[in-house]
Design a protein around this motif. Structure first.
Motif, PDB file in Angstrom:
ATOM      1  N   GLN A 188     -60.056 -37.040  48.581  1.00  0.00           N
ATOM      2  CA  GLN A 188     -59.546 -37.386  47.255  1.00  0.00           C
ATOM      3  C   GLN A 188     -58.040 -37.181  47.251  1.00  0.00           C
ATOM      4  OE1 GLN A 188     -61.590 -35.311  44.162  1.00  0.00           O
ATOM      5  NE2 GLN A 188     -63.592 -35.650  45.067  1.00  0.00           N
ATOM      6  N   ALA A 189     -57.359 -37.999  46.499  1.00  0.00           N
ATOM      7  CA  ALA A 189     -55.898 -37.935  46.457  1.00  0.00           C
ATOM      8  C   ALA A 189     -55.401 -36.521  46.168  1.00  0.00           C
ATOM      9  CB  ALA A 189     -55.364 -38.898  45.401  1.00  0.00           C
ATOM     10  N   ASP A 190     -54.472 -36.074  46.995  1.00  0.00           N
ATOM     11  CA  ASP A 190     -53.775 -34.800  46.819  1.00  0.00           C
ATOM     12  C   ASP A 190     -54.684 -33.572  46.872  1.00  0.00           C
ATOM     13  OD1 ASP A 190     -51.399 -36.270  46.597  1.00  0.00           O
ATOM     14  OD2 ASP A 190     -51.684 -36.509  44.438  1.00  0.00           O
ATOM     15  N   GLN A 191     -55.839 -33.671  47.486  1.00  0.00           N
ATOM     16  CA  GLN A 191     -56.743 -32.527  47.651  1.00  0.00           C
ATOM     17  C   GLN A 191     -56.639 -32.036  49.092  1.00  0.00           C
ATOM     18  OE1 GLN A 191     -58.575 -31.109  45.044  1.00  0.00           O
ATOM     19  NE2 GLN A 191     -57.255 -32.498  43.911  1.00  0.00           N
ATOM     20  N   PHE A 192     -55.617 -31.239  49.356  1.00  0.00           N
ATOM     21  CA  PHE A 192     -55.327 -30.789  50.714  1.00  0.00           C
ATOM     22  C   PHE A 192     -55.610 -29.311  50.947  1.00  0.00           C
ATOM     23  CE2 PHE A 192     -52.524 -34.465  50.200  1.00  0.00           C
ATOM     24  CZ  PHE A 192     -52.812 -35.167  51.349  1.00  0.00           C
ATOM     25  N   LEU A 193     -55.643 -28.522  49.908  1.00  0.00           N
ATOM     26  CA  LEU A 193     -55.762 -27.077  50.081  1.00  0.00           C
ATOM     27  C   LEU A 193     -57.191 -26.608  49.865  1.00  0.00           C
ATOM     28  CD1 LEU A 193     -52.515 -25.964  48.215  1.00  0.00           C
ATOM     29  CD2 LEU A 193     -52.821 -26.439  50.653  1.00  0.00           C
ATOM     30  N   ASP A 194     -57.517 -25.478  50.508  1.00  0.00           N
ATOM     31  CA  ASP A 194     -58.830 -24.883  50.312  1.00  0.00           C
ATOM     32  C   ASP A 194     -58.934 -24.343  48.881  1.00  0.00           C
ATOM     33  OD1 ASP A 194     -57.045 -22.691  50.768  1.00  0.00           O
ATOM     34  OD2 ASP A 194     -58.702 -21.447  51.437  1.00  0.00           O
ATOM     35  N   TYR A 195     -60.109 -23.869  48.524  1.00  0.00           N
ATOM     36  CA  TYR A 195     -60.382 -23.429  47.161  1.00  0.00           C
ATOM     37  C   TYR A 195     -59.400 -22.351  46.679  1.00  0.00           C
ATOM     38  CZ  TYR A 195     -62.925 -21.647  43.129  1.00  0.00           C
ATOM     39  OH  TYR A 195     -63.269 -21.241  41.870  1.00  0.00           O
ATOM     40  N   GLU A 196     -59.037 -21.437  47.571  1.00  0.00           N
ATOM     41  CA  GLU A 196     -58.127 -20.343  47.203  1.00  0.00           C
ATOM     42  C   GLU A 196     -56.653 -20.704  47.383  1.00  0.00           C
ATOM     43  OE1 GLU A 196     -59.658 -17.227  49.638  1.00  0.00           O
ATOM     44  OE2 GLU A 196     -61.275 -16.775  48.218  1.00  0.00           O
ATOM     45  N   LYS A 197     -56.386 -21.924  47.844  1.00  0.00           N
ATOM     46  CA  LYS A 197     -55.030 -22.428  48.039  1.00  0.00           C
ATOM     47  C   LYS A 197     -54.226 -21.603  49.031  1.00  0.00           C
ATOM     48  CE  LYS A 197     -54.984 -24.715  43.650  1.00  0.00           C
ATOM     49  NZ  LYS A 197     -54.259 -25.822  43.171  1.00  0.00           N
ATOM     50  N   GLN A 198     -54.921 -21.100  50.053  1.00  0.00           N
ATOM     51  CA  GLN A 198     -54.273 -20.319  51.087  1.00  0.00           C
ATOM     52  C   GLN A 198     -54.038 -21.110  52.366  1.00  0.00           C
ATOM     53  OE1 GLN A 198     -53.103 -17.106  50.592  1.00  0.00           O
ATOM     54  NE2 GLN A 198     -53.583 -17.736  48.518  1.00  0.00           N
ATOM     55  N   PHE A 199     -54.836 -22.174  52.575  1.00  0.00           N
ATOM     56  CA  PHE A 199     -54.774 -22.956  53.803  1.00  0.00           C
ATOM     57  C   PHE A 199     -54.871 -24.447  53.491  1.00  0.00           C
ATOM     58  CE2 PHE A 199     -56.728 -18.888  54.904  1.00  0.00           C
ATOM     59  CZ  PHE A 199     -55.887 -18.467  55.911  1.00  0.00           C
ATOM     60  N   ILE A 200     -54.345 -25.255  54.408  1.00  0.00           N
ATOM     61  CA  ILE A 200     -54.577 -26.693  54.376  1.00  0.00           C
ATOM     62  C   ILE A 200     -55.963 -26.908  54.976  1.00  0.00           C
ATOM     63  CG2 ILE A 200     -53.833 -28.929  55.279  1.00  0.00           C
ATOM     64  CD1 ILE A 200     -50.976 -27.594  55.528  1.00  0.00           C
ATOM     65  N   GLN A 201     -56.779 -27.741  54.336  1.00  0.00           N
ATOM     66  CA  GLN A 201     -58.153 -27.942  54.803  1.00  0.00           C
ATOM     67  C   GLN A 201     -58.433 -29.419  55.055  1.00  0.00           C
ATOM     68  OE1 GLN A 201     -61.270 -26.751  52.057  1.00  0.00           O
ATOM     69  NE2 GLN A 201     -62.578 -26.248  53.798  1.00  0.00           N
ATOM     70  N   CYS A 202     -59.042 -29.704  56.192  1.00  0.00           N
ATOM     71  CA  CYS A 202     -59.484 -31.068  56.483  1.00  0.00           C
ATOM     72  C   CYS A 202     -60.794 -31.297  55.731  1.00  0.00           C
ATOM     73  CB  CYS A 202     -59.680 -31.271  57.977  1.00  0.00           C
ATOM     74  SG  CYS A 202     -60.287 -32.924  58.380  1.00  0.00           S
ATOM     75  N   ALA A 203     -60.830 -32.317  54.901  1.00  0.00           N
ATOM     76  CA  ALA A 203     -62.023 -32.595  54.093  1.00  0.00           C
ATOM     77  C   ALA A 203     -63.188 -33.095  54.934  1.00  0.00           C
ATOM     78  CB  ALA A 203     -61.693 -33.624  53.013  1.00  0.00           C
ATOM     79  N   THR A 204     -62.923 -33.638  56.121  1.00  0.00           N
ATOM     80  CA  THR A 204     -63.990 -34.200  56.935  1.00  0.00           C
ATOM     81  C   THR A 204     -64.855 -33.120  57.575  1.00  0.00           C
ATOM     82  OG1 THR A 204     -62.693 -36.165  57.384  1.00  0.00           O
ATOM     83  CG2 THR A 204     -64.518 -35.719  58.887  1.00  0.00           C
ATOM     84  N   HIS A 205     -64.235 -32.108  58.164  1.00  0.00           N
ATOM     85  CA  HIS A 205     -65.036 -31.101  58.862  1.00  0.00           C
ATOM     86  C   HIS A 205     -64.655 -29.670  58.528  1.00  0.00           C
ATOM     87  CE1 HIS A 205     -61.586 -30.987  61.492  1.00  0.00           C
ATOM     88  NE2 HIS A 205     -61.786 -32.239  61.821  1.00  0.00           N
ATOM     89  N   GLY A 206     -63.797 -29.471  57.548  1.00  0.00           N
ATOM     90  CA  GLY A 206     -63.503 -28.133  57.044  1.00  0.00           C
ATOM     91  C   GLY A 206     -62.522 -27.316  57.851  1.00  0.00           C
ATOM     92  N   ALA A 207     -61.871 -27.890  58.847  1.00  0.00           N
ATOM     93  CA  ALA A 207     -60.883 -27.127  59.621  1.00  0.00           C
ATOM     94  C   ALA A 207     -59.819 -26.578  58.681  1.00  0.00           C
ATOM     95  CB  ALA A 207     -60.242 -28.007  60.691  1.00  0.00           C
ATOM     96  N   LEU A 208     -59.374 -25.356  58.954  1.00  0.00           N
ATOM     97  CA  LEU A 208     -58.346 -24.708  58.154  1.00  0.00           C
ATOM     98  C   LEU A 208     -57.077 -24.561  58.975  1.00  0.00           C
ATOM     99  CD1 LEU A 208     -60.406 -21.861  56.446  1.00  0.00           C
ATOM    100  CD2 LEU A 208     -59.686 -24.042  55.448  1.00  0.00           C
ATOM    101  N   PHE A 209     -55.947 -24.901  58.362  1.00  0.00           N
ATOM    102  CA  PHE A 209     -54.645 -24.851  59.019  1.00  0.00           C
ATOM    103  C   PHE A 209     -53.718 -23.958  58.203  1.00  0.00           C
ATOM    104  CE2 PHE A 209     -56.646 -28.897  59.844  1.00  0.00           C
ATOM    105  CZ  PHE A 209     -56.503 -29.061  61.215  1.00  0.00           C
ATOM    106  N   ARG A 210     -52.971 -23.094  58.894  1.00  0.00           N
ATOM    107  CA  ARG A 210     -51.988 -22.274  58.190  1.00  0.00           C
ATOM    108  C   ARG A 210     -50.906 -23.168  57.619  1.00  0.00           C
ATOM    109  NH1 ARG A 210     -51.930 -17.914  62.751  1.00  0.00           N
ATOM    110  NH2 ARG A 210     -50.377 -19.341  63.593  1.00  0.00           N
ATOM    111  N   ILE A 211     -50.510 -22.884  56.403  1.00  0.00           N
ATOM    112  CA  ILE A 211     -49.469 -23.677  55.748  1.00  0.00           C
ATOM    113  C   ILE A 211     -48.131 -23.512  56.458  1.00  0.00           C
ATOM    114  CG2 ILE A 211     -48.111 -23.901  53.619  1.00  0.00           C
ATOM    115  CD1 ILE A 211     -50.747 -23.223  52.098  1.00  0.00           C
ATOM    116  N   GLU A 212     -47.811 -22.306  56.889  1.00  0.00           N
ATOM    117  CA  GLU A 212     -46.489 -22.007  57.441  1.00  0.00           C
ATOM    118  C   GLU A 212     -46.196 -22.688  58.778  1.00  0.00           C
ATOM    119  OE1 GLU A 212     -47.824 -19.148  54.537  1.00  0.00           O
ATOM    120  OE2 GLU A 212     -48.747 -19.747  56.414  1.00  0.00           O
TER     121      GLU A 212
END
Length: 105
Positions: free
Chosen positions: A51-75
């Motif tokens: 969905q447009a502009d839905q890049f962060l996980d629920y807690e807004k701590q990490f960038i999350q891939c919507a396809t498979h849930g991979a988490l990436f550090r923002i920094e």
């Protein structure tokens, strides 16, 4: 240089996608800093959001891939969970000037 966006287009703790110079980009504003990455998962090579502009996980701590849930550090864009640990999002060089973000080719 190509304009990505105005700095006031993102609130603190927010992420948004932009198209600039034919590239899909992801911009995150966190702790008064901006981070710009190519909007492409290193695991599958697809865009990170469903969905447009839905890049962060629920807690807004990490960038999350919507396809498979991979988490990436923002920094630094490093994957810390999911199918591609240790891989990174591709950072984009940018310039912040006069309340704007510009992509540096």
């Amino acid at each position: 240089m190509q304009l990505i966006c105005h700095t006031d287009a993102l609130n603190e703790g927010e992420a948004r996608g932009f198209e600039t110079a034919g590239r899909a980009l992801l911009v995150v504003r966190r702790q008064h800093q901006f981070y710009v990455y190519e909007n492409r998962c290193p695991h599958r090579g697809i865009r990170l959001e469903w969905q447009a502009d839905q890049f962060l996980d629920y807690e807004k701590q990490f960038i999350q891939c919507a396809t498979h849930g991979a988490l990436f550090r923002i920094e630094d864009g490093e994957c810390i969970a999911g199918p591609c640990p240790g891989e990174r999002l591709i950072p984009c060089q940018f310039l912040q000037q006069d309340n704007c973000l510009y992509l540096i080719p």
